[in-house]
Design an enzyme around this catalytic site. Structure first.
Site, PDB file in Angstrom:
ATOM      1  CE  LYS A 178      -4.952   1.363  -0.483  1.00  0.00           C
ATOM      2  NZ  LYS A 178      -5.858   2.486  -0.538  1.00  0.00           N
ATOM      3  CE1 TYR A 203      -2.856   3.167   0.967  1.00  0.00           C
ATOM      4  CE2 TYR A 203      -3.504   2.038   2.986  1.00  0.00           C
ATOM      5  CZ  TYR A 203      -3.615   3.120   2.125  1.00  0.00           C
ATOM      6  OH  TYR A 203      -4.486   4.130   2.439  1.00  0.00           O
TER       7      TYR A 203
END
Length: 298
Positions: free
Chosen positions: A166, A138
C-alpha cells in the site's frame, strides 16, 4: 490461508480506542469493528498508523490483535501491523500476529533510521521468512522518511509471501510505477494508501485501498470500489469526489487524531488520542462536524 484473490477492496486501518491509562479499550474496539463491517469493508487492518501502533507496548498490541481476530471471526481477513524500527522487533510482532490468528501482516518501512536499499531489502526478506503469513508492504515516506523504490519493489515482490504494497504517498506517479513493475506478477497486488487516489489507483489496475477515512465513512469508500468493479465508472468517480472533504479534514488536528474525533462526534466513543497528540480545538471540531453533517454521518 489467505489467497491472493482475497487481498482486495476496502481495508480500513482501524483506530484503536484506549482508556484513560492508554490501554486498549475492548468495548470501543469492538464498536469500531462492527461499524466498519456494517459498512461493507473487505478487510480490517489493526495496528496501522491510524491505529496508533507506535503508542502501544507489545502486550497492548497483542491484545488489540487478539480482540480484532476474535471479533471479526473470519468474516473478512484481518491484517495485523508488525512495524517497528528494528528487524528483530518486527519479527517478534509478526510471530505474535501469526500465533494469535491474523490472516496477513502489514509492515511499514523502518522509522527514524535510514537503511540503504540492500539493508531495507534484507529487513523485509527476514520478516517475510520468519512467518507463513502473507505480507503487505506499507510505504509511507512522509512519516518514516524511507521510501520503497519501484526497482526494489520489483525484487521484493519475488519473495513468495510478500504479496502486495500500500502506497501512502502523495506521489501518485510512484503508485503507477509500482503497478507497472509488478503487473506481470499474478501474486502481487498494489493498493492505494492515500484516500485521494482510490479511484485513480483502480483505473491503473490497482486492487483497492487501505483507507483511513473508511473508519468513519466505510459505506462511501466501499462505494468507490464496488461501483468501479460493477462498471459504474462515473458513480465511482462521484463517490471519490464526495470523500475529499473528509480526507481534507486530516489537517484539522495533529495526525492521527481526526478520525477519532469523527467517530466520537458520531457517538462511537473511541476516547482520546495517545499523548502527546491531543484533541482538536473547538473551532476545528465544529468544522469536522460540518463535514460529517454534509455526509449524513451525524
Amino acid at each position: 490461508m489467505l489467497k491472493i484473490e482475497d487481498i482486495k477492496g476496502v481495508i480500513p486501518p482501524i483506530v484503536t480506542p484506549v482508556d484513560e491509562n492508554e490501554r486498549v479499550d475492548e468495548a470501543g474496539l469492538k464498536r469500531v469493528i462492527d461499524h466498519v463491517l456494517d459498512g461493507g469493508v473487505h478487510g480490517v487492518f489493526v495496528l496501522g498508523s491510524n491505529g496508533e501502533f507506535y503508542g502501544l507496548d507489545f502486550e497492548e498490541q497483542k491484545k488489540a490483535v487478539e480482540i480484532t481476530v476474535k471479533h471479526v471471526d473470519g468474516r473478512v481477513p484481518v491484517y495485523a501491523g508488525a512495524s517497528g524500527i528494528t528487524t528483530r522487533e518486527c519479527i517478534k510482532l509478526a510471530k505474535m500476529a501469526e500465533e494469535v490468528g491474523a490472516d496477513a501482516l502489514t509492515v511499514l518501512t523502518p522509522m527514524f533510521i535510514q537503511p540503504n536499499e540492500k539493508e531495507m531489502y534484507n529487513h523485509f526478506e527476514a520478516i517475510a521468512k520468519s512467518t507463513k503469513l502473507p505480507v503487505l508492504l506499507y510505504n509511507n515516506p512522509g512519516k518514516t522518511t524511507n521510501n520503497i523504490s519501484p526497482s526494489m519493489l520489483k525484487k521484493l515482490a519475488e519473495i513468495d509471501n510478500i504479496v502486495g504494497i500500500k502506497n501512502t504517498s502523495l506521489d501518485f506517479a510512484q503508485t503507477i510505477q509500482y503497478i507497472n513493475v509488478t503487473r506481470d506478477n499474478p501474486n502481487f497486488r498494489v493498493l492505494s494508501g492515500t484516500d485521494y487516489y482510490i479511484y485513480g489507483t483502480m483505473l491503473y489496475g490497482g486492487f483497492g485501498c487501505v483507507a483511513g477515512t473508511a473508519n468513519v465513512a466505510p459505506k462511501l469508500v466501499v462505494d468507490i470500489y464496488e461501483k468501479y468493479m460493477a462498471g459504474d465508472i462515473e458513480g465511482s468517480m462521484e463517490a471519490q469526489f464526495k470523500l475529499i472533504p473528509l480526507r481534507d479534514s486530516y489537517n484539522y488536528g495533529s495526525f492521527p487524531v481526526v478520525m477519532k474525533e469523527c467517530l466520537n462526534l458520531m457517538g462511537l466513543e473511541v476516547g482520546h488520542p495517545v499523548k502527546p497528540i491531543d484533541h482538536c480545538t473547538e473551532e476545528r471540531l465544529e468544522a469536522i462536524k460540518k463535514v460529517l453533517k454534509d455526509l449524513d454521518l451525524v
